[in-house]
Design a protein around this motif. Structure first.
Motif, PDB file in Angstrom:
ATOM      1  N   VAL A   1       0.834  -1.196   0.000  1.00  0.00           N
ATOM      2  CA  VAL A   1       0.000   0.000   0.000  1.00  0.00           C
ATOM      3  C   VAL A   1       0.872   1.251   0.000  1.00  0.00           C
ATOM      4  CG1 VAL A   1      -1.939  -1.100   1.171  1.00  0.00           C
ATOM      5  CG2 VAL A   1      -0.145   0.020   2.525  1.00  0.00           C
ATOM      6  N   ALA A   2       0.312   2.326  -0.542  1.00  0.00           N
ATOM      7  CA  ALA A   2       0.937   3.643  -0.444  1.00  0.00           C
ATOM      8  C   ALA A   2       0.392   4.305   0.813  1.00  0.00           C
ATOM      9  CB  ALA A   2       0.601   4.482  -1.674  1.00  0.00           C
ATOM     10  N   SER A   3       1.265   4.655   1.731  1.00  0.00           N
ATOM     11  CA  SER A   3       0.861   5.199   3.020  1.00  0.00           C
ATOM     12  C   SER A   3       1.304   6.648   3.160  1.00  0.00           C
ATOM     13  CB  SER A   3       1.467   4.359   4.153  1.00  0.00           C
ATOM     14  OG  SER A   3       1.261   4.975   5.414  1.00  0.00           O
ATOM     15  N   THR A   4       0.517   7.414   3.904  1.00  0.00           N
ATOM     16  CA  THR A   4       0.858   8.816   4.163  1.00  0.00           C
ATOM     17  C   THR A   4       1.588   8.989   5.489  1.00  0.00           C
ATOM     18  OG1 THR A   4      -1.299   9.158   5.174  1.00  0.00           O
ATOM     19  CG2 THR A   4      -1.101   9.642   2.829  1.00  0.00           C
ATOM     20  N   THR A   5       1.918   7.883   6.154  1.00  0.00           N
ATOM     21  CA  THR A   5       2.611   7.954   7.441  1.00  0.00           C
ATOM     22  C   THR A   5       3.930   7.189   7.364  1.00  0.00           C
ATOM     23  OG1 THR A   5       1.665   5.926   8.380  1.00  0.00           O
ATOM     24  CG2 THR A   5       0.363   7.949   8.588  1.00  0.00           C
ATOM     25  N   PRO A   6       4.867   7.487   8.259  1.00  0.00           N
ATOM     26  CA  PRO A   6       6.114   6.708   8.300  1.00  0.00           C
ATOM     27  C   PRO A   6       5.865   5.331   8.888  1.00  0.00           C
ATOM     28  CG  PRO A   6       6.040   8.272  10.103  1.00  0.00           C
ATOM     29  CD  PRO A   6       4.825   8.558   9.261  1.00  0.00           C
ATOM     30  N   ASP A   7       6.919   4.589   9.135  1.00  0.00           N
ATOM     31  CA  ASP A   7       6.811   3.242   9.706  1.00  0.00           C
ATOM     32  C   ASP A   7       6.272   3.347  11.136  1.00  0.00           C
ATOM     33  OD1 ASP A   7       7.055   0.648  10.546  1.00  0.00           O
ATOM     34  OD2 ASP A   7       9.101   0.381   9.813  1.00  0.00           O
ATOM     35  N   LEU A   8       5.029   2.930  11.339  1.00  0.00           N
ATOM     36  CA  LEU A   8       4.399   3.074  12.644  1.00  0.00           C
ATOM     37  C   LEU A   8       4.821   1.987  13.624  1.00  0.00           C
ATOM     38  CD1 LEU A   8       0.781   4.181  11.680  1.00  0.00           C
ATOM     39  CD2 LEU A   8       2.822   5.564  12.088  1.00  0.00           C
ATOM     40  N   SER A   9       5.586   1.007  13.148  1.00  0.00           N
ATOM     41  CA  SER A   9       6.092  -0.010  14.076  1.00  0.00           C
ATOM     42  C   SER A   9       7.302   0.492  14.846  1.00  0.00           C
ATOM     43  CB  SER A   9       6.462  -1.282  13.303  1.00  0.00           C
ATOM     44  OG  SER A   9       7.577  -1.040  12.442  1.00  0.00           O
ATOM     45  N   VAL A  10       7.871   1.613  14.421  1.00  0.00           N
ATOM     46  CA  VAL A  10       9.030   2.199  15.085  1.00  0.00           C
ATOM     47  C   VAL A  10       8.561   3.059  16.257  1.00  0.00           C
ATOM     48  CG1 VAL A  10      10.992   3.760  14.823  1.00  0.00           C
ATOM     49  CG2 VAL A  10      10.390   2.178  12.980  1.00  0.00           C
ATOM     50  N   ASP A  11       9.125   2.812  17.400  1.00  0.00           N
ATOM     51  CA  ASP A  11       8.784   3.601  18.587  1.00  0.00           C
ATOM     52  C   ASP A  11       9.457   4.972  18.485  1.00  0.00           C
ATOM     53  OD1 ASP A  11       7.676   4.043  21.172  1.00  0.00           O
ATOM     54  OD2 ASP A  11       9.648   3.680  22.059  1.00  0.00           O
ATOM     55  N   SER A  12       8.647   6.029  18.489  1.00  0.00           N
ATOM     56  CA  SER A  12       9.167   7.386  18.358  1.00  0.00           C
ATOM     57  C   SER A  12       8.369   8.320  19.251  1.00  0.00           C
ATOM     58  CB  SER A  12       9.075   7.860  16.906  1.00  0.00           C
ATOM     59  OG  SER A  12       7.718   8.000  16.518  1.00  0.00           O
ATOM     60  N   ASP A  13       8.852   9.554  19.381  1.00  0.00           N
ATOM     61  CA  ASP A  13       8.097  10.535  20.164  1.00  0.00           C
ATOM     62  C   ASP A  13       6.687  10.704  19.606  1.00  0.00           C
ATOM     63  OD1 ASP A  13      10.309  10.905  21.760  1.00  0.00           O
ATOM     64  OD2 ASP A  13      10.962  12.751  20.764  1.00  0.00           O
ATOM     65  N   SER A  14       6.560  10.696  18.257  1.00  0.00           N
ATOM     66  CA  SER A  14       5.260  10.899  17.619  1.00  0.00           C
ATOM     67  C   SER A  14       4.308   9.746  17.902  1.00  0.00           C
ATOM     68  CB  SER A  14       5.436  11.074  16.111  1.00  0.00           C
ATOM     69  OG  SER A  14       6.119  12.281  15.813  1.00  0.00           O
ATOM     70  N   THR A  15       4.775   8.512  17.694  1.00  0.00           N
ATOM     71  CA  THR A  15       3.885   7.366  17.905  1.00  0.00           C
ATOM     72  C   THR A  15       3.507   7.228  19.375  1.00  0.00           C
ATOM     73  OG1 THR A  15       5.799   5.860  18.047  1.00  0.00           O
ATOM     74  CG2 THR A  15       4.761   6.127  15.888  1.00  0.00           C
ATOM     75  N   ARG A  16       4.433   7.545  20.274  1.00  0.00           N
ATOM     76  CA  ARG A  16       4.110   7.468  21.706  1.00  0.00           C
ATOM     77  C   ARG A  16       3.055   8.502  22.075  1.00  0.00           C
ATOM     78  NH1 ARG A  16       9.701   6.474  22.201  1.00  0.00           N
ATOM     79  NH2 ARG A  16      10.129   8.679  22.588  1.00  0.00           N
ATOM     80  N   LEU A  17       3.188   9.728  21.533  1.00  0.00           N
ATOM     81  CA  LEU A  17       2.210  10.769  21.852  1.00  0.00           C
ATOM     82  C   LEU A  17       0.828  10.391  21.331  1.00  0.00           C
ATOM     83  CD1 LEU A  17       1.431  13.544  22.932  1.00  0.00           C
ATOM     84  CD2 LEU A  17       2.172  14.525  20.741  1.00  0.00           C
ATOM     85  N   VAL A  18       0.751   9.914  20.097  1.00  0.00           N
ATOM     86  CA  VAL A  18      -0.537   9.549  19.518  1.00  0.00           C
ATOM     87  C   VAL A  18      -1.167   8.397  20.297  1.00  0.00           C
ATOM     88  CG1 VAL A  18      -1.681   8.617  17.467  1.00  0.00           C
ATOM     89  CG2 VAL A  18       0.018  10.438  17.229  1.00  0.00           C
ATOM     90  N   ARG A  19      -0.383   7.395  20.620  1.00  0.00           N
ATOM     91  CA  ARG A  19      -0.910   6.272  21.399  1.00  0.00           C
ATOM     92  C   ARG A  19      -1.436   6.748  22.758  1.00  0.00           C
ATOM     93  NH1 ARG A  19       0.281   1.081  19.688  1.00  0.00           N
ATOM     94  NH2 ARG A  19       1.818   0.864  18.004  1.00  0.00           N
ATOM     95  N   GLN A  20      -0.712   7.660  23.395  1.00  0.00           N
ATOM     96  CA  GLN A  20      -1.125   8.136  24.712  1.00  0.00           C
ATOM     97  C   GLN A  20      -2.416   8.945  24.629  1.00  0.00           C
ATOM     98  OE1 GLN A  20       0.363   7.310  27.770  1.00  0.00           O
ATOM     99  NE2 GLN A  20      -1.630   8.145  28.392  1.00  0.00           N
ATOM    100  N   ILE A  21      -2.517   9.815  23.612  1.00  0.00           N
ATOM    101  CA  ILE A  21      -3.747  10.603  23.447  1.00  0.00           C
ATOM    102  C   ILE A  21      -4.930   9.685  23.171  1.00  0.00           C
ATOM    103  CG2 ILE A  21      -4.892  12.310  21.984  1.00  0.00           C
ATOM    104  CD1 ILE A  21      -2.194  13.682  21.621  1.00  0.00           C
ATOM    105  N   LEU A  22      -4.739   8.667  22.336  1.00  0.00           N
ATOM    106  CA  LEU A  22      -5.826   7.722  22.072  1.00  0.00           C
ATOM    107  C   LEU A  22      -6.252   7.013  23.353  1.00  0.00           C
ATOM    108  CD1 LEU A  22      -4.683   6.049  18.710  1.00  0.00           C
ATOM    109  CD2 LEU A  22      -6.509   7.732  19.022  1.00  0.00           C
ATOM    110  N   ALA A  23      -5.283   6.580  24.130  1.00  0.00           N
ATOM    111  CA  ALA A  23      -5.605   5.853  25.360  1.00  0.00           C
ATOM    112  C   ALA A  23      -6.406   6.721  26.326  1.00  0.00           C
ATOM    113  CB  ALA A  23      -4.321   5.359  26.028  1.00  0.00           C
TER     114      ALA A  23
END
Length: 462
Positions: A352-374
């Motif tokens: 697939v063509a994705s508009t996001t980077p590799d979301l399996s990589v733990d980063s400041d961005s993915t941690r923030l998004v996961r925390q806001i969702l939780a």
């Protein structure tokens, strides 16, 4: 004091209308042209949006839910210059006939300061004029149609790659990297699908241009977007002059090979064949004839362009045939975990063509998004839709923050135009100016492996 409309208005798509509006702006007061009393008070900022929160395309509504979660989180951090952000998110059920009335509520009754997001090309295009007539800024309409930013519209800003770019990348990757001998495309019959197939056409064309560059001297390859019916009889006569045409099905994609020295006509062995394009209703069904044609023509890869629900139906129909196993490639609306939930194991191995980077990589961005969702939207799964929704909200946040305490629409526009290689949640540089309001136009390619999207490339553009 007179209000000066932004100079970039001159490049808007509805030029005549914009000229009239600019003249009116010069004669009106600041408040009448969108001053601080429109959607902004000392305590709050009103924003508007819409998404399919219910109905057949409710999975896409997670983009809107994620935006709402981001603004709730932002308010708990103190808001923007002490003002709370109030997002009014309307449910249009993915039906473009419902969207106009809901947006009229946002504009007339609720008097929002700006629009943020909104989902699907047909739905957003249905209300573009209504929003534009009121000179309401729109941060990232949820549409990949290139007419949002080309030509320039002073009030519209986007970091969503165009369908044309994304489909070009998929088509070229399939033909140059996957070793397929025949490729085809099936898309939903909507503005979104149509522009995806335009990108597919361009991707095929540019691949053939690469093939031409590698051919021996005296051989020329040309690609043309013309009728798929041959204009003259096909011939292998080595003395024949003119073009030898290779017709394909669908929307009229042809490529031609000519030997300048009068030798034999033929397709270079290295070039995969484009066996055509077809479209079918977004609501599903009607794709059987197209798939049967692609199977008969032995298509080894199919570029599918549609929302997740449409893509899942196509994928399942292909998987039901044990005698055919083409490589599946999908657009970015099919790059969320919702697609895997809908299609199941049939989508394993797809790209697939994705508009996001590799979301399996733990980063400041993915941690923030996961925390806001939780904390604010535990019902929304982490994936492309959640990342996109928060990235769009963050872009609006950044613009309003830069606009300062004197928050006016013109100040928001000027503030967004100061973004230069700004890094947001998506991890790529965003740049706006008074000449361009498309801040980024590239995708990553991801493969489905064990039910997860795994990045196989970095950012790719046309």
């Amino acid at each position: 004091m007179r209000f000066q409309c932004p100079p970039s208005t001159k490049g808007a798509s509805r030029l005549r209308l914009r000229i009239l509006v600019a003249g009116l702006c010069l004669a009106l007061t600041a408040s009448a042209c969108g001053g601080p009393d429109i959607g902004v008070s000392g305590e709050e900022i009103k924003l508007g949006s819409f998404a399919p929160l219910t109905g057949p395309y409710a999975a896409l509504g997670n983009v809107g839910r994620s935006m709402a979660a981001y603004f709730e989180w932002l308010n708990d951090q103190g808001g923007i210059h002490g003002r709370m952000v109030r997002l009014s998110l309307k449910d249009d059920q993915g039906d473009p006939e419902q969207t106009p009335a809901l947006v009229e509520e946002l504009l007339r009754e609720e008097q929002v300061f700006a629009m943020v997001g909104g989902m699907s090309s047909a739905n957003t295009l249905a209300v573009r004029e209504a929003v534009g007539l009121r000179l309401v800024p729109w941060v990232n309409p949820g549409s990949s149609a290139r007419e949002w930013t080309d030509p320039l519209d002073a009030y519209i800003f986007s970091i969503l790659p165009t369908s044309v770019t994304a489909a070009q990348v998929l088509a070229r990757y399939a033909m140059s990297e996957l070793g397929v001998s025949r490729i085809a495309s099936l898309a939903e019959d909507t503005p979104f699908g149509i522009q995806g197939q335009e990108g597919y056409r361009l991707g095929v064309r540019r691949f053939y241009e690469q093939v031409a560059a590698a051919l021996p001297d005296g051989v020329e390859v040309r690609y043309a977007r013309i009728s798929s019916r041959p204009r003259r009889p096909r011939t292998d006569d080595p003395t024949s002059e003119g073009w030898h045409e290779y017709p394909t099905g669908g929307e009229g994609v042809l490529w031609r090979v000519q030997r300048v020295d009068g030798g034999r006509w033929g397709r270079p062995e290295a070039a995969p064949e484009d066996v055509g394009m077809r479209r079918s209703p977004k609501e599903g069904g009607g794709m059987e004839a197209a798939l049967a044609e692609f199977k008969e023509k032995q298509a080894g890869a199919i570029v599918i362009w549609g929302v997740a629900e449409y893509g899942a139906e196509v994928v399942k129909a292909i998987a039901a045939d044990p005698d055919w196993n083409p490589i599946l490639l999908g657009g970015f609306a099919m790059a969320d975990t919702a697609m895997i939930d809908l299609a199941g194991e049939a989508f394993e191995g797809a790209i697939v063509a994705s508009t996001t980077p590799d979301l399996s990589v733990d980063s400041d961005s993915t941690r923030l998004v996961r925390q806001i969702l939780a904390d604010y939207a535990p019902e929304v799964p982490f994936g492309d839709y959640a990342m996109l929704g928060m990235a769009w909200a963050q872009l609006a946040h950044e613009g309003m923050e830069r606009a300062g305490e004197d928050l006016r629409r013109i100040n928001l526009i000027r503030a967004l135009e100061t973004l230069d290689n700004w890094q947001g949640l998506l991890g790529h540089p965003v740049t706006f100016s008074d000449q361009s309001h498309l801040g980024f136009d590239a995708v990553t390619l991801k493969r489905v492996e064990d039910g997860e999207f795994v990045a196989i490339t970095g950012w790719l553009s046309e």
